[in-house]
Design an enzyme around this catalytic site. Structure first.
Site, PDB file in Angstrom:
ATOM      1  N   HIS A 204       1.735 -22.775  -3.418  1.00 40.70           N
ATOM      2  CA  HIS A 204       2.656 -23.092  -4.598  1.00 40.70           C
ATOM      3  C   HIS A 204       2.771 -22.220  -5.714  1.00 40.70           C
ATOM      4  CE1 HIS A 204       4.337 -27.237  -3.778  1.00 40.70           C
ATOM      5  NE2 HIS A 204       4.056 -26.951  -2.595  1.00 40.70           N
TER       6      HIS A 204
ATOM      7  N   GLU B 216      10.555 -24.167  -0.834  1.00 36.62           N
ATOM      8  CA  GLU B 216      11.364 -25.221  -1.970  1.00 36.62           C
ATOM      9  C   GLU B 216      11.534 -24.485  -2.755  1.00 36.62           C
ATOM     10  OE1 GLU B 216       7.666 -25.929  -1.621  1.00 36.62           O
ATOM     11  OE2 GLU B 216       7.982 -27.117   0.454  1.00 36.62           O
TER      12      GLU B 216
END
Length: 318
Positions: free
Chosen positions: A37, A106
């Protein structure tokens, strides 16, 4: 079923993640996965180090466990040729223990590259090209690739492991299964969907590894576990069609402002008992999953959980 441990990079710093990796191996976990991330889901989680640097250190802090990205998006922050180079290097450092887990990404993480956030069909097109490029580079030799979304000009991996890096792809429905099962070695999914497993085997041409993930929140005090799961993991309630689209922690905070602690406790096993975890894991086993990575919620609550896993949870699951 092999039971794994998640190095949740959104809830712990790099040194802590490496230390947890060694402790998890000694506790008896079979493999370890790491999230990749740029931002945490919620500000309360508070971390997001560079997963590939962490992985490099983990290869030296562990000896036995399998390692895997869960998952890396090879289309926005990273060019797929660079992802192939990173994966080959980690495979060499780990002596053949690494699996490259890939996904369509994402908005939370990929918007930072400033390329916008296209529709899901476009993201799947990009991921398909990326998987093809990575696979060609793993074959060895020079690669030229004139794709719609990516171009590769005379690229070659100069340090290529003898054991080819297995490629895993995250899927969520029939379209992604049909697209990626023929190209990948391993399926990744976060819901225990038996139809997804069966369809994967049909399009993959045989039975292969299927790796799921299960968040839990162990604590001797169940009420504290529920409160922590609500604080740090209420984003999980949105489902991936929502989670892939929101651009930052503030968006997830707003989208989950009405999620109650009891809502989280209804979907995430919380507290000191093994029974709810075993029951949740059984759903993945019955759906055909071969591997399940557990997530212990709360970066500061790993050591007690790992003792619990060694003494009670892993024996019960097995």
């Amino acid at each position: 079923m092999r039971i794994g441990y998640t190095l949740m990079s959104e809830q712990a710093g790099p040194r802590e993640l490496v230390r947890h990796a060694g402790l998890a191996e000694r506790a008896g976990f079979d493999f370890e996965v790491v999230s990749d991330h740029y931002s945490p889901w919620l500000a309360e989680q508070g971390h997001s180090p560079y997963a590939w640097s962490v992985l490099g250190a983990v290869t030296q802090a562990t000896e036995r466990v399998g390692l895997m990205t869960y998952v890396t998006c090879p289309t926005f922050r990273y060019h797929p040729a660079v992802v192939a180079q990173k994966a080959a290097t980690v495979q060499l450092l780990s002596d053949g223990r690494f699996t490259l887990g890939l996904g369509a990404g994402e908005n939370l993480n990929e918007h930072v590259a400033g390329q916008g956030w296209p529709a899901v069909n476009v993201r799947h097109e990009m991921l398909r090209e990326a998987v093809e490029i990575i696979s060609l580079l793993f074959d060895g030799g020079y690669v030229n690739y004139p794709g719609r979304h990516f171009r590769v000009d005379s690229a070659k991996l100069w340090d290529l492991p003898e054991q080819r890096v297995p490629i895993a792809v995250a899927v969520s429905g029939g379209q992604s299964v049909r697209t990626f099962a023929p190209l990948a070695d391993v399926m990744v999914a976060v819901e225990p969907d038996a139809d997804l497993s069966r369809e994967w085997d049909v399009f993959q041409g045989g039975q292969s590894r299927k790796v799921g993930q299960l968040p839990i929140c162990w604590d001797p005090d169940r009420n504290k576990a529920i409160a922590r799961a609500h604080e740090q993991f209420r984003w999980f309630a949105g489902g991936w069609k929502v989670n892939a689209e929101l651009p930052g922690p503030a968006g997830f905070a707003g989208a989950t402002q009405f999620v109650r602690p009891e809502d989280v406790a209804g979907s995430i096993p919380c507290g000191p008992d093994v029974g709810p975890v075993v029951e949740a894991a059984r759903g993945f086993a019955e759906a055909g999953f071969t591997d399940l990575a557990l997530v212990q919620i709360g970066g500061a609550h790993q050591e007690g959980f790992l003792d619990f896993a060694r003494d009670e949870l892993l024996p019960a699951l097995r």
